[in-house]
Design a protein around this motif. Sequence first.
Motif, PDB file in Angstrom:
ATOM      1  N   SER A  61      25.985  -2.528  41.799  1.00  0.00           N
ATOM      2  CA  SER A  61      26.586  -1.221  42.074  1.00  0.00           C
ATOM      3  C   SER A  61      26.319  -0.234  40.945  1.00  0.00           C
ATOM      4  O   SER A  61      25.999   0.935  41.179  1.00  0.00           O
ATOM      5  CB  SER A  61      28.092  -1.372  42.289  1.00  0.00           C
ATOM      6  OG  SER A  61      28.368  -2.221  43.375  1.00  0.00           O
ATOM      7  N   VAL A  62      26.439  -0.703  39.708  1.00  0.00           N
ATOM      8  CA  VAL A  62      26.185   0.171  38.556  1.00  0.00           C
ATOM      9  C   VAL A  62      24.720   0.608  38.512  1.00  0.00           C
ATOM     10  O   VAL A  62      24.405   1.777  38.246  1.00  0.00           O
ATOM     11  CB  VAL A  62      26.580  -0.545  37.245  1.00  0.00           C
ATOM     12  CG1 VAL A  62      26.125   0.261  36.027  1.00  0.00           C
ATOM     13  CG2 VAL A  62      28.084  -0.764  37.198  1.00  0.00           C
ATOM     14  N   LEU A  63      23.813  -0.330  38.782  1.00  0.00           N
ATOM     15  CA  LEU A  63      22.386   0.003  38.761  1.00  0.00           C
ATOM     16  C   LEU A  63      22.035   1.023  39.840  1.00  0.00           C
ATOM     17  O   LEU A  63      21.266   1.960  39.599  1.00  0.00           O
ATOM     18  CB  LEU A  63      21.555  -1.268  38.953  1.00  0.00           C
ATOM     19  CG  LEU A  63      21.568  -2.261  37.780  1.00  0.00           C
ATOM     20  CD1 LEU A  63      20.772  -3.509  38.135  1.00  0.00           C
ATOM     21  CD2 LEU A  63      21.003  -1.625  36.514  1.00  0.00           C
ATOM     22  N   ILE A  64      22.604   0.851  41.025  1.00  0.00           N
ATOM     23  CA  ILE A  64      22.341   1.807  42.108  1.00  0.00           C
ATOM     24  C   ILE A  64      22.889   3.176  41.748  1.00  0.00           C
ATOM     25  O   ILE A  64      22.241   4.204  41.980  1.00  0.00           O
ATOM     26  CB  ILE A  64      22.957   1.305  43.425  1.00  0.00           C
ATOM     27  CG1 ILE A  64      22.255   0.033  43.894  1.00  0.00           C
ATOM     28  CG2 ILE A  64      22.855   2.377  44.514  1.00  0.00           C
ATOM     29  CD1 ILE A  64      22.883  -0.589  45.113  1.00  0.00           C
ATOM     30  N   LYS A  65      24.079   3.208  41.154  1.00  0.00           N
ATOM     31  CA  LYS A  65      24.675   4.495  40.780  1.00  0.00           C
ATOM     32  C   LYS A  65      23.834   5.200  39.729  1.00  0.00           C
ATOM     33  O   LYS A  65      23.645   6.416  39.779  1.00  0.00           O
ATOM     34  CB  LYS A  65      26.093   4.270  40.264  1.00  0.00           C
ATOM     35  CG  LYS A  65      26.881   5.557  40.077  1.00  0.00           C
ATOM     36  CD  LYS A  65      28.321   5.275  39.735  1.00  0.00           C
ATOM     37  CE  LYS A  65      29.103   6.575  39.597  1.00  0.00           C
ATOM     38  NZ  LYS A  65      30.528   6.333  39.272  1.00  0.00           N
ATOM     39  N   LYS A  66      23.306   4.435  38.780  1.00  0.00           N
ATOM     40  CA  LYS A  66      22.445   5.045  37.762  1.00  0.00           C
ATOM     41  C   LYS A  66      21.149   5.539  38.386  1.00  0.00           C
ATOM     42  O   LYS A  66      20.596   6.554  37.969  1.00  0.00           O
ATOM     43  CB  LYS A  66      22.138   4.033  36.656  1.00  0.00           C
ATOM     44  CG  LYS A  66      23.304   3.804  35.702  1.00  0.00           C
ATOM     45  CD  LYS A  66      22.894   2.917  34.541  1.00  0.00           C
ATOM     46  CE  LYS A  66      24.035   2.774  33.548  1.00  0.00           C
ATOM     47  NZ  LYS A  66      23.649   1.957  32.361  1.00  0.00           N
TER      48      LYS A  66
END
Length: 293
Positions: free
Chosen positions: A281-286
């Motif tokens: 989720s964090v990678l997609i948001k970045k």
Amino acid sequence: MFKQYKWQEVVTAYAFLLMALLLAVLFIVLPIGKAINYSFTDYYLLKPHERQFIGFDNYQRIFTDDLFRKTFLNTVKFVVFVVPIQLTMALVLALIVNRKVKGVGFFRTAYFSPAVLSLVVISILWTVLLNPDSGLINEVLTALGLSPQPFLTSSSQAMYTIVMISAWSGCGYQMMIFLAGLSNIDSSQYEAAELDGCGSLRKFRYITLPGLKPITMFLVITTTIQAFKLIVQPMVMTGGGPDYSTMTILQYIYEYGYRHRNIGYASAITVVFTVFLIVVSVLIKKLFREEKA
């Protein structure tokens, strides 16, 4: 920050939040804490009072478990295929039904209707339709002069069949969200683009896609997380087979936790899987983060 409010107002606000906070603690925080605690034990469901602390043994076992590796790769394969297919279908449908033409409301309802049906019902329906011996799909293929396909009974076709069924059944929900995003794009931008001689493709690339960027980020994150939680379709349609080709992480957790009654190991898999989802989720948001001026 609260100096501008009277203390009575602050107490009232927290009183309204109290029930939601209690439910969050009861159904989110407490289960997560229990899972982390059980993951360090040999908790056997039929002997709950005999559990002992075993340290990181369950976690070490995960990385040497071939079936865990297979189910993890099955889950990743499903996500890699279903997310772009489902979101593309949803965007195309949204663009089609966004036009102001007579009868478009019927098509919006028709495209959205599979999203409100139970996944169990959809899975049973498609299992009947895809039956290799008497299913309607193979009857149609035979009538067209094509050879019948094994679909769910083939280890090479089963997962891709579930991907297409899942994309079809879920794209209506994303379509409605894309429709909301399309309605928020200022129509004057399209009018100005037409005056500049821009065609449909250029308007889609430079106006529609940038305007849908925040919604697309939200849908990619939520659809990815939902895809990683795949369990109903393979359980109902294939039981995880053939040859474990459609068994997913959640189904594997269910098998160990409730059929094998090994709560300790199932909890360890759950913790690892949760951390993995947070990282994704964090990678997609970045990846979709807004560029600063």
